[in-house]
Scaffold this active site. Structure first.
Site, PDB file in Angstrom:
ATOM      1  N   TYR A 142      84.289  41.439  23.590  1.00  0.00           N
ATOM      2  CA  TYR A 142      83.531  42.006  22.280  1.00  0.00           C
ATOM      3  C   TYR A 142      83.643  40.960  21.170  1.00  0.00           C
ATOM      4  O   TYR A 142      82.664  40.758  20.445  1.00  0.00           O
ATOM      5  CB  TYR A 142      84.012  43.407  22.270  1.00  0.00           C
ATOM      6  CG  TYR A 142      83.737  44.057  20.896  1.00  0.00           C
ATOM      7  CD1 TYR A 142      82.619  44.343  20.517  1.00  0.00           C
ATOM      8  CD2 TYR A 142      84.646  44.499  20.141  1.00  0.00           C
ATOM      9  CE1 TYR A 142      82.222  44.993  19.637  1.00  0.00           C
ATOM     10  CE2 TYR A 142      84.425  44.958  18.774  1.00  0.00           C
ATOM     11  CZ  TYR A 142      83.235  45.520  18.434  1.00  0.00           C
ATOM     12  OH  TYR A 142      82.957  45.995  17.096  1.00  0.00           O
TER      13      TYR A 142
ATOM     14  N   LYS B 236      81.003  39.001  18.523  1.00  0.00           N
ATOM     15  CA  LYS B 236      80.898  39.261  17.270  1.00  0.00           C
ATOM     16  C   LYS B 236      81.391  37.816  16.503  1.00  0.00           C
ATOM     17  O   LYS B 236      80.850  37.591  15.444  1.00  0.00           O
ATOM     18  CB  LYS B 236      81.866  40.314  16.964  1.00  0.00           C
ATOM     19  CG  LYS B 236      81.447  41.775  17.374  1.00  0.00           C
ATOM     20  CD  LYS B 236      80.247  42.187  16.723  1.00  0.00           C
ATOM     21  CE  LYS B 236      79.895  43.787  16.677  1.00  0.00           C
ATOM     22  NZ  LYS B 236      79.004  44.376  16.144  1.00  0.00           N
TER      23      LYS B 236
END
Ligand SMILES: NC(=O)c1ccc[n+]([C@@H]2O[C@H](COP(=O)([O-])OP(=O)(O)OC[C@H]3O[C@@H](n4cnc5c(N)ncnc54)[C@H](OP(=O)(O)O)[C@@H]3O)[C@@H](O)[C@H]2O)c1
Length: 273
Positions: free
Chosen positions: A170, A174
């Protein structure tokens, strides 16, 4: 009066953006969701939001280019062809990498590939298409601000200093989104468009409500890292607290102040908690 397009307003931080930005009836708030019927129902049952005529809900999965294109066309009709603020809030936040370090995830190679692909589809590729499709409206807007909701977990200094192992895939997506923001800034700064990556802090949106004791154990290293990094940290923010802070950063940030392409926290600096 300002206009806003916000992705992922069905719940969590996005729903709070919808609530706070639509508080002024003169502002126009357009929320993009995957299930329009469900969100319209939620809004109609919300004592604060029901009856707000300045709220518009459009259906678009950010991985569906045609749906995003249709949403941009619909936004043009609603606003008359301009847009002040675009907030890329929707994101895929997998459970798969939430508790175990990246090396341990390697025991499930197919899941690593599948999860990373989905992360890039939603958090990176979807937002690149979103930005490109809405840029013609943004350049005609007054505020000219494009905000990508990122995470402090994507900060390499924080990761290395406090050995934060969780959320690896994740955070990688980002970090890529942060670079996307920098590249858009490099192109559009001279046109007066602010691109900013913004972390909302650690926010309780119910993400840990079904977590097992064993999974919580996996998070203990991250929590210890948080405690060492921010001794004042007592627990997650409410969506209301986070969005109030994030809105203030959005209002204060500008190309003129040198914020173009920046990656900031809800405090307006690099303090992530
Ligand atoms: N909560 C935190 O502590 C925290 C910390 C750092 C950063 N963030 C960031 O803050 C933002 C909001 O997160 P949150 O905590 O509010 O999460 P959330 O409650 O899980 O909400 C995620 C939102 O994204 C939408 N979404 C997911 N995939 C989508 C897709 N393919 N197309 C369109 N919409 C999609 C969801 O819609 P559905 O309802 O249809 O699933 C939902 O509205 C995210 O960018 C997240 O990375 C959150």
């Amino acid at each position: 009066m300002p206009s806003y397009v916000i992705t992922g307003v069905s719940r969590g931080i996005g729903y709070e953006f919808l609530r706070q930005y639509s508080n002024d009836p003169n502002d126009t708030v357009i929320g993009l969701v995957r299930n329009k019927t469900a969100t319209l129902e939620k809004v109609s049952e919300d004592p604060d939001l029901k009856g707000r005529r300045n709220i518009h809900i459009l259906e678009a999965d950010v991985t569906d280019y045609n749906a995003l294109q249709a949403a941009a066309a619909e936004t043009t009709k609603i606003t008359g062809g301009s847009l002040d603020y675009l907030i890329a809030n929707a994101a895929f936040q997998p459970f798969f990498d939430a508790f175990d370090p990246i090396g341990t995830l390697g025991d499930q190679p197919e899941m690593v590939t599948k999860t990373l692909r989905e992360l890039f589809e939603v958090n990176v590729i979807g937002n690149v298409h979103l930005f490109n499709l809405f840029m013609p409206l943004i350049v005609k807007g007054q505020a000219k601000k494009v905000i990508a909701i990122s995470t402090g977990l994507a900060d390499t200094v924080l990761t290395n200093s406090y050995e934060l192992t969780t959320g690896s895939l994740y955070a990688t997506s980002k970090a890529a989104l942060n670079m996307v923001v920098a590249k858009y800034n490099a192109q559009y700064k001279k046109a007066g468009v602010l691109f900013l990556a913004l972390s909302p802090g650690f926010v309780d949106v119910g993400q840990y409500k079904d977590v097992t004791a064993e999974q919580m154990e996996g998070l203990s290293g991250t929590m210890a890292g948080f405690a060492a990094y921010a001794p004042h940290f007592k627990g997650p923010l409410t969506p209301e607290q986070s969005v109030t802070a994030v809105k203030s950063v959005i209002a204060n940030a500008s190309v003129e102040k040198g914020n173009g392409g920046d990656f900031l926290s809800h405090h307006g600096n690099k303090r992530w908690l």
